[in-house]
Enzyme design. Structure first.
Site, short mmCIF file in Angstrom:
data_model
loop_
_atom_site.label_atom_id
_atom_site.label_comp_id
_atom_site.label_asym_id
_atom_site.label_seq_id
_atom_site.Cartn_x
_atom_site.Cartn_y
_atom_site.Cartn_z
N SER A 155 7.98 3.70 -0.05
CA SER A 155 8.09 3.58 1.13
C SER A 155 6.04 2.90 1.16
O SER A 155 5.94 2.84 0.20
CB SER A 155 7.87 4.35 1.93
OG SER A 155 6.33 5.37 1.94
N ASP A 156 5.71 1.11 1.88
CA ASP A 156 4.33 1.28 2.00
C ASP A 156 3.85 2.90 2.49
O ASP A 156 4.78 3.49 3.14
CB ASP A 156 4.45 -0.13 3.56
CG ASP A 156 2.31 -0.22 3.15
OD1 ASP A 156 1.67 0.24 2.28
OD2 ASP A 156 2.91 -1.42 2.96
N TRP A 157 2.80 2.66 2.21
CA TRP A 157 1.77 3.97 2.68
C TRP A 157 1.81 4.20 3.99
O TRP A 157 1.02 3.79 5.15
CB TRP A 157 0.36 4.10 1.48
CG TRP A 157 0.29 4.33 0.73
CD1 TRP A 157 -0.33 4.74 0.18
CD2 TRP A 157 1.33 3.60 -0.41
NE1 TRP A 157 -1.00 4.98 -1.34
CE2 TRP A 157 0.64 4.49 -1.91
CE3 TRP A 157 2.12 3.65 -0.82
CZ2 TRP A 157 1.13 4.50 -3.12
CZ3 TRP A 157 2.77 2.89 -2.71
CH2 TRP A 157 2.47 3.31 -2.57
#
Ligand code: NAG
Ligand code: NAG
Ligand code: NAG
Ligand code: NAG
Ligand code: NAG
Ligand code: NAG
Ligand code: NAG
Ligand code: NAG
Ligand code: NAG
Ligand code: NAG
Ligand code: NAG
Ligand code: NAG
Length: 778
Positions: free
Chosen positions: A281-283
């Site tokens: 996932s993106d942060w």
């Protein structure tokens, strides 16, 4: 269990026990688009090639020894030394993996290099430099013990002219972006570092990219054909080259969040593209537990998100299958084995600058490469009265805030380009720009500014240099000066889109210098498109260079071009309009203030030069444009033929491998052309091939070949076109289809400087036979 639709998952915000039923959507929620459910999540099997098969069997053997808690542990992030640190299994010697930014150099560390940004690399149109860029970056990551490099970037592609992160990406033109994605990925991974192409998918603007107290993230609503031919297209090259990870995106697509969108993850990525690696996932892009797991997410960052202990429970109560968690763990460990990171991978050498530590130097000979890419990606767009190259000048004047390193760019020690909301742009305090801002910025160990490098050259020639970095209206002019160099920039950063493509202060500065200097040379460091029409036709402005975001050797790269040691060979990776309004609806990010903002990509395939071609708008400088110090002639276009037995669709009996159907990558047509250097200096030309596919935009880039030629020399540019290059996405067959009918082929020096034209035809088998019979003499 009834599988929830993605829309339900979003609306029942972020709850692991998310709605199991779309009937839970409140009736007042506007549903503009519905992302089709694609379940179950494909189980990675390593069948792409022998290396993956072996990595998978080793990973399966290791996962078989792990408890459920241990498997779940490696799917989540923990706070640690790196930007991201995955969970470990100490009992089985499985280490945490270290993840780091940025796509153009390791951020926040000492003794690392600040490479040119992605858009600058694209402007080189040079596959060899793209590969060496990836390889040098990868070597630095490896040297610091970083397992996963968060890049390269093809999302944003660059749909919106003012997009804040377009410079991290490569080009709004999918063929060019794809060539870069493939070469950079291969370069990074050849050093044993995992590449994580991002952001998958449709992440085209900063405004409303994330949820906030004013509402949910915007939804990119894009039709199936456009997804395939434009936005997913360049990612396919990265997967074809073996990218072992992919980062899912913040925004929604058809109202379903990027990291729980089963159509994007289970469907396009893991089924069509046969992705064997893991999706991270993106942060903070995690919005649900069960829904994201079932939609195909494999790892959450930077913490446990909605997983951790909850995911264990969800497996125990059957909401997420044990197989799905096995698949997550297997994909992560198979990627680790695939890149050989189980053997002799350096220990993590990432430190806070406030802690005394052993220096780990990874710069190697990268400055020379950075300097080379810096000049190769510099684009000359105007050059009259023989302004350039400079002829051994004795007296130069240098103006503008962008000429020198100023003040304290290390205000935020972790990024040179500034961070997020800070405007590190044209402000006179901020100095020269070598990269953009936010997580995609980098941390140079030093910066050679333009002023520094020009001073060195002038000093060697016992000349004189005068400067004024601070005035908008520099005074007095030096009438003895042979040229006035004016430096301006156009800044952009993650987290906000640009407010303008050209600021007034810089335009005034340029015009004020030109009033009193008949040989004014403008240098623009820009994080994307920068309009120039206020002054481009001023006859006192004799040369204009788009010097991009060149990285730490900025000044050296520039003087190589100014002094003619290197002839310019960069080409614009985007179209520069005469007026901002020429970009129409693609100028700004979506300005919807709804709780559920919608962004309908109604323009479909028509972005950048395809939009200008379609609407008959004359740009100032078109995609692919760039001058040099010589001229080239094009001759002898040879358009081959597609083999007679080439089927309309790839063979359905051939299994999918990572990168998609393998036949999509078969060369089906070879086109050649001769280019001759007709001037007096050695230089490289980028011969470009544009294809007119039936039922598609009139012209699309489908080949480029950069060749260096001495004066008088002729070279043959070769374009190998793959089945994919000639195909359109058939939304009914859900397959790439070769069109039947006549294709146009243009070869030239830009998307509008088309020197030669040819055609070829792909006909139905029966028609071809009939034709062949007709033509036969008895
Ligand atoms: C299963 O466990 C998850 C995680 O605790 C929980 O959110 C969900 O409601 C549970 N589902 C059922 C059907 O018990
Ligand atoms: C799901 O929807 C159906 C009707 O569409 C309804 O009968 C059922 O009770 C719902 N289930 C849940 C868990 O809300
Ligand atoms: C997006 O498209 C939907 C479906 O066609 C339409 O109802 C909606 O009004 C559009 N939204 C915007 C912001 O244009
Ligand atoms: C979004 O909806 C369009 C129109 O139905 C469809 O063609 C496209 O594949 C969908 N994309 C995603 C990611 O759901
Ligand atoms: C989970 O990972 C953390 C961080 O690396 C580690 O400290 C912990 O021991 C791991 N837990 C298990 C069950 O292995
Ligand atoms: C392996 O996975 C790919 C991608 O999901 C699939 O196309 C292929 O059929 C699978 N192969 C086997 C042998 O299961
Ligand atoms: C588990 O789920 C709860 C409730 O949705 C959430 O508050 C928590 O942050 C989740 N994550 C972890 C690691 O427990
Ligand atoms: C140009 O030079 C003249 C003197 O020759 C001066 O009066 C004028 O202010 C100068 N203009 C600028 C913009 O520097
Ligand atoms: C060009 O420079 C000359 C000499 O300083 C000046 O007279 C003229 O007005 C300038 N032209 C423009 C368009 O600035
Ligand atoms: C672009 O956004 C600005 C505000 O940032 C607004 O003033 C302008 O009207 C917008 N232009 C278009 C074409 O939407
Ligand atoms: C192209 O150039 C090569 C090398 O100079 C030459 O042998 C060949 O005949 C040329 N081809 C055409 C079609 O002009
Ligand atoms: C380091 C530095 O001088 N930063 C300045 C850059 O410009 C902005 C204004 O746009 C200032 O706020 C910063 O202080």
């Amino acid at each position: 269990m009834r599988l929830l639709t993605d829309v339900a998952a979003i609306v029942a915000l972020a709850s692991l026990c998310a709605a199991q039923n779309s009937s839970t959507i409140p009736s007042e929620v506007p549903l503009y688009g519905n992302s089709p459910p694609v379940y179950p999540s494909p189980i990675g099997n390593g069948t792409s090639n022998a290396a993956w098969t072996s990595s998978y069997s080793r990973a399966r053997a290791l996962v078989a020894q792990m408890t459920l808690e241990e498997k779940v542990n490696i799917t989540r992030g923990y706070t640690g030394k790196c930007v991201g640190n995955s969970g470990a299994v100490p009992r089985l010697d499985v280490p945490p993996l270290c993840f780091a930014d940025a796509p153009d150099g390791i951020r926040g560390q000492e003794f690392v290099s600040a490479f040119p940004a992605g858009i600058h690399v694209a402007a080189t149109f040079d596959r060899d430099l793209m590969y060496r860029y990836g390889h040098a970056l990868g070597a630095e990551y490896r040297g610091k013990g970083i397992n996963v490099a968060l890049g390269p970037v093809a999302g944003p592609l660059g749909r919106v002219a003012r997009g804040g992160r377009n410079w991290e990406g490569l080009s709004a033109v999918p063929y060019l972006a794809g060539a870069c994605m493939g070469a950079i990925t291969r370069g990074i991974q050849d050093t044993g570092v995992i590449a994580a192409p991002k952001h998958w998918l449709l992440n085209e603007q900063e405004f409303r990219r994330r949820e906030s107290d004013v509402g949910e993230a915007l939804s990119s609503n894009v039709d199936d054909r456009t997804i395939h031919e434009l936005y997913a297209f360049p990612f396919a090259n990265a997967f074809r080259e073996g990218a072992a990870s992919a980062m899912c995106s913040y925004q929604r697509a058809n109202n379903s969040y990027g990291c729980q969108n089963s159509k994007l993850l289970n469907g396009i990525l893991k089924t069509e593209f046969g992705f064997e690696g893991f999706v991270v996932s993106d942060w903070g892009a995690h919005h649900s537990g069960v829904a994201s797991a079932n939609a195909g997410l494999d790892m959450v960052m930077p913490d446990g998100g909605y997983w951790g202990q909850n995911l264990t429970e969800a497996v125990n109560n059957g909401s997420v299958s044990a197989k799905r968690v096995d698949d997550m763990a297997t994909r992560i460990l198979a990627s680790w084995y695939q890149l050989g990171q189980d053997e002799e991978f350096p220990a993590v050498g990432v430190y806070s600058s406030t802690v005394k530590h052993e220096p780990i130097e990874v710069q190697d000979d990268h400055p020379a490469l950075i300097r080379e890419i810096g000049s190769a990606g510099t684009v000359l767009v105007k050059n009259v009265k023989n302004a350039l190259p400079l002829n051994n000048p004795k007296f130069l004047s240098v103006y503008g805030y962008d000429a020198t390193v100023k003040s304290t760019p290390w205000q935020n020690p972790s990024r040179f380009g500034g961070g997020y909301e800070v405007n590190f742009g044209w402000d006179i305090l901020n100095g020269t720009m070598i990269t953009g801002g936010g997580s995609g910025s980098n941390t140079p160990s030093y910066v050679i500014s333009p002023f520094h490098a020009i001073s060195d050259r002038i000093a060697r020639n016992r000349g004189t240099i005068r400067w004024d970095f601070d005035s908008e209206n520099p005074y007095p002019p030096y009438f003895n000066s042979e040229a006035c160099l004016v430096f301006v920039n156009a800044y952009a950063s993650e987290s906000f889109d640009r407010a303008t493509l050209a600021d007034e202060y810089s335009d005034n500065l340029i015009q004020n210098v030109a009033v009193n200097c008949t040989n004014t040379i403008v240098v623009i460091h820009s994080a994307g498109i920068r309009t120039v029409d206020t002054w481009i036709e001023n006859p006192n402005i004799t040369a204009v260079l788009f010097a991009g975001l060149p990285g730490q050797e900025s000044g050296n790269s520039l003087v190589d071009i100014l002094y003619g040691d290197v002839a310019p060979s960069g080409k614009l990776p985007y179209t520069i309009a005469k007026s901002e309004s020429d970009y129409g609806t693609l100028l700004n990010s979506s300005v919807s203030f709804d709780y559920f903002p919608q962004d309908n990509f109604t323009e479909g395939l028509y972005v950048d030069y395809c939009a200008f071609d379609k609407d008959g708008i004359e740009p100032r400088f078109e995609f692919g444009y760039g001058l040099t110090y010589t001229t080239f002639n094009y001759s002898g276009l040879d358009v081959g033929q597609v083999a007679a037995n080439t089927a309309e669709y790839p063979d359905p009996n051939v299994p999918i491998v990572q990168g998609g159907h393998p036949q999509l990558w078969d060369d089906v047509l070879t086109v050649t052309v001769n280019t001759t250097n007709t001037g007096n200096v050695p230089a490289a030309e980028v011969a470009q091939l544009y294809l007119g596919i039936p039922d598609a935009p009139v012209r699309q880039l489908r080949g480029f070949h950069k060749i260096y030629m001495d004066p008088g020399q002729t070279a043959t540019a070769t374009f190998a076109l793959t089945r994919r290059d000639l195909s359109v996405w058939d939304v009914v067959a859900q397959q790439w289809r070769l069109q039947r009918g006549q294709y146009n082929v243009w070869v030239g020096a830009s998307s509008r400087d088309l020197r030669l034209h040819g055609t070829f035809e792909i006909v139905e088998e029966w028609a071809k036979h009939a034709r062949a019979n007709r033509g036969r003499t008895p």
